[in-house]
Scaffold this motif. Structure first.
Motif, PDB file in Angstrom:
ATOM      1  N   UNK A 133      -0.624  25.405  -7.597  1.00 56.83           N
ATOM      2  CA  UNK A 133       0.807  25.113  -7.571  1.00 56.83           C
ATOM      3  C   UNK A 133       1.056  24.145  -8.723  1.00 56.83           C
ATOM      4  N   UNK A 134       1.828  24.577  -9.732  1.00 49.69           N
ATOM      5  CA  UNK A 134       1.993  23.788 -10.947  1.00 49.69           C
ATOM      6  C   UNK A 134       3.377  23.161 -11.028  1.00 49.69           C
ATOM      7  N   UNK A 135       3.514  22.211 -11.924  1.00 46.70           N
ATOM      8  CA  UNK A 135       4.766  21.512 -12.174  1.00 46.70           C
ATOM      9  C   UNK A 135       5.245  21.873 -13.573  1.00 46.70           C
ATOM     10  N   UNK A 136       6.443  22.429 -13.689  1.00 46.06           N
ATOM     11  CA  UNK A 136       6.953  22.889 -14.979  1.00 46.06           C
ATOM     12  C   UNK A 136       7.165  21.751 -15.966  1.00 46.06           C
ATOM     13  N   UNK A 137       7.214  20.539 -15.504  1.00 47.71           N
ATOM     14  CA  UNK A 137       7.429  19.401 -16.394  1.00 47.71           C
ATOM     15  C   UNK A 137       6.129  18.923 -17.046  1.00 47.71           C
ATOM     16  N   UNK A 138       4.987  19.401 -16.575  1.00 47.88           N
ATOM     17  CA  UNK A 138       3.702  19.007 -17.134  1.00 47.88           C
ATOM     18  C   UNK A 138       3.263  20.014 -18.189  1.00 47.88           C
ATOM     19  N   UNK A 139       2.762  19.505 -19.324  1.00 47.68           N
ATOM     20  CA  UNK A 139       2.352  20.385 -20.419  1.00 47.68           C
ATOM     21  C   UNK A 139       1.059  21.133 -20.107  1.00 47.68           C
ATOM     22  N   UNK A 140       0.146  20.485 -19.407  1.00 42.89           N
ATOM     23  CA  UNK A 140      -1.158  21.088 -19.130  1.00 42.89           C
ATOM     24  C   UNK A 140      -1.685  20.551 -17.809  1.00 42.89           C
ATOM     25  N   UNK A 141      -2.176  21.451 -16.952  1.00 43.90           N
ATOM     26  CA  UNK A 141      -2.667  21.054 -15.635  1.00 43.90           C
ATOM     27  C   UNK A 141      -3.950  21.812 -15.313  1.00 43.90           C
ATOM     28  N   UNK A 142      -4.835  21.141 -14.608  1.00 43.47           N
ATOM     29  CA  UNK A 142      -6.085  21.740 -14.152  1.00 43.47           C
ATOM     30  C   UNK A 142      -6.546  20.987 -12.909  1.00 43.47           C
ATOM     31  N   UNK A 143      -7.158  21.696 -11.966  1.00 44.57           N
ATOM     32  CA  UNK A 143      -7.704  21.042 -10.776  1.00 44.57           C
ATOM     33  C   UNK A 143      -9.146  21.499 -10.576  1.00 44.57           C
ATOM     34  N   UNK A 144      -9.980  20.538 -10.189  1.00 40.94           N
ATOM     35  CA  UNK A 144     -11.411  20.787 -10.052  1.00 40.94           C
ATOM     36  C   UNK A 144     -11.917  20.087  -8.791  1.00 40.94           C
ATOM     37  N   UNK A 145     -12.625  20.823  -7.952  1.00 39.68           N
ATOM     38  CA  UNK A 145     -13.375  20.205  -6.860  1.00 39.68           C
ATOM     39  C   UNK A 145     -14.773  19.885  -7.379  1.00 39.68           C
ATOM     40  N   UNK A 146     -15.299  18.699  -7.040  1.00 45.28           N
ATOM     41  CA  UNK A 146     -16.682  18.417  -7.399  1.00 45.28           C
ATOM     42  C   UNK A 146     -17.311  17.474  -6.390  1.00 45.28           C
ATOM     43  N   UNK A 147     -18.655  17.490  -6.375  1.00 45.71           N
ATOM     44  CA  UNK A 147     -19.430  16.604  -5.510  1.00 45.71           C
ATOM     45  C   UNK A 147     -20.873  16.613  -6.003  1.00 45.71           C
ATOM     46  N   UNK A 148     -21.629  15.591  -5.605  1.00 46.87           N
ATOM     47  CA  UNK A 148     -23.066  15.601  -5.828  1.00 46.87           C
ATOM     48  C   UNK A 148     -23.697  16.455  -4.735  1.00 46.87           C
TER      49      UNK A 148
ATOM     50  N   UNK B 163       0.832  -1.200   0.000  1.00 49.07           N
ATOM     51  CA  UNK B 163       0.000   0.000   0.000  1.00 49.07           C
ATOM     52  C   UNK B 163       0.868   1.252   0.000  1.00 49.07           C
ATOM     53  N   UNK B 164       0.618   2.145  -0.950  1.00 51.00           N
ATOM     54  CA  UNK B 164       1.234   3.472  -0.997  1.00 51.00           C
ATOM     55  C   UNK B 164       0.386   4.340  -1.920  1.00 51.00           C
ATOM     56  N   UNK B 165       0.644   5.636  -1.950  1.00 52.22           N
ATOM     57  CA  UNK B 165      -0.054   6.544  -2.858  1.00 52.22           C
ATOM     58  C   UNK B 165       0.718   7.843  -2.984  1.00 52.22           C
ATOM     59  N   UNK B 166       0.471   8.568  -4.098  1.00 49.85           N
ATOM     60  CA  UNK B 166       0.991   9.916  -4.254  1.00 49.85           C
ATOM     61  C   UNK B 166       0.319  10.847  -3.250  1.00 49.85           C
ATOM     62  N   UNK B 167       1.012  11.937  -2.937  1.00 46.22           N
ATOM     63  CA  UNK B 167       0.418  12.953  -2.083  1.00 46.22           C
ATOM     64  C   UNK B 167      -0.602  13.770  -2.872  1.00 46.22           C
ATOM     65  N   UNK B 168      -1.643  14.172  -2.200  1.00 44.26           N
ATOM     66  CA  UNK B 168      -2.626  15.064  -2.798  1.00 44.26           C
ATOM     67  C   UNK B 168      -1.973  16.423  -3.058  1.00 44.26           C
ATOM     68  N   UNK B 169      -2.135  17.001  -4.257  1.00 48.40           N
ATOM     69  CA  UNK B 169      -1.522  18.309  -4.534  1.00 48.40           C
ATOM     70  C   UNK B 169      -2.221  19.412  -3.738  1.00 48.40           C
TER      71      UNK B 169
END
Length: 289
Positions: free
Chosen positions: A159-174, A113-119
């Motif tokens: 907070x973006x990463x210069x190595x990524x070409x395109x980034x977007x973050x979205x909060x959502x819920x019902x 068990x492991x995971x990436x950190x939430x940005x």
């Protein structure tokens, strides 16, 4: 707009055959997330509750007609001790519009068990409701999703990463309380996962209009979650070329647990743009012509 309970309430018409309802829509094509969620629900109906879905892989083969019901045929590919596999075919007017494979895993298996950190991201309550903040072109689309609270993180707050070409973050819920059944939340997330993801491919191309539609969609369900609680959709588009864009998403809950991962390829043509009043509606549809 129909509730998610109505969308996922399928009619059994024969063994392993189900019919998904259709609802009034301003979209010119059946929303891809609706087709995927109904297909997954159909597959789930044929699997013992001791198994839970851990992945799905779907292809949007033809544009769906939002005014017509879709029939789902479930093929029981394999029933093993640890894993169960189903193939689902979505049909309208005798033609396949969607094909999906779904894999189910026995519950409570143990392993690494492991995971990436939430940005990092501002809290959803600090952001404007997308339904209220959408521009005029987007409002018809977001009316389709009145029951969902969608809040896009502004570029200046990311907070973006210069190595990524395109980034977007979205909060959502019902927006409304949902049943406790985890199967229901998984199907709801399959519906929600098609929202906004292809938009991440347009982040580096502001002002460029491209014909967009989902081509395929893959999901992995990693940990339990609720879709009536806030989820952060961390989206990237690592490549766009040849009229197609690849997009990826990681979904985290408020506790920072990574609960799902998504990969989607979509159409990203230029030079064949629809009229502006149809463009916004088509962009959230299912498959290309």
């Amino acid at each position: 707009m129909a509730t998610i309970e109505e969308i996922l309430r399928l009619e059994p018409i024969e063994k392993d055959i189900y019919r998904g309802p259709a609802f009034a829509s301003s979209l010119v094509r059946t929303f891809g997330g609706q087709v995927a969620a109904q297909a997954l629900t159909s597959a789930t109906h044929t699997v013992d509750e001791t198994y839970h879905v851990h992945s799905l892989h779907g292809y949007f083969l033809r544009p769906g007609n939002p005014d017509k019901q879709t029939v789902f045929l479930v093929d029981r590919i394999r029933d093993g001790r640890s894993f169960v596999t189903r193939r689902v075919t979505g049909i309208q007017d005798g033609e396949t519009i969607f094909s999906m494979s779904a894999s189910f895993h026995v519950r409570n298996d143990e392993g690494l068990e492991h995971q990436d950190l939430m940005p990092p991201a501002p809290q959803p309550t600090e952001l404007l409701d997308r339904h209220d903040d959408a521009n005029a072109e987007d409002k018809a689309v977001y009316r389709e999703w009145d029951n969902f609270d969608i809040r896009i993180v502004p570029r200046e707050k990311m907070v973006t990463n210069d190595y990524f070409a395109a980034q977007q973050r979205v909060w959502f819920r019902y927006r409304h309380p949902l049943p406790d059944d985890q199967v229901f939340h998984v199907a709801t997330l399959a519906y929600m996962s098609d929202m906004t993801l292809l938009g991440s491919s347009r982040v580096p191309h502001r002002g460029v209009q491209a014909q967009g539609a989902s081509l395929d969609h893959a999901m992995w369900f990693l940990r339990p979650f609720r879709t009536d609680d806030w989820l952060l959709y961390d989206q990237t588009s690592p490549s766009a070329a040849g009229g197609r864009a690849l997009t990826q998403g990681r979904i985290f809950d408020l506790q920072g647990r990574m609960v799902a991962a998504v990969t989607q390829e979509g159409l990203a043509r230029i030079g064949r743009v629809l009229p502006k009043d149809q463009y916004a509606r088509q962009d959230k549809g299912a498959a290309p012509a």
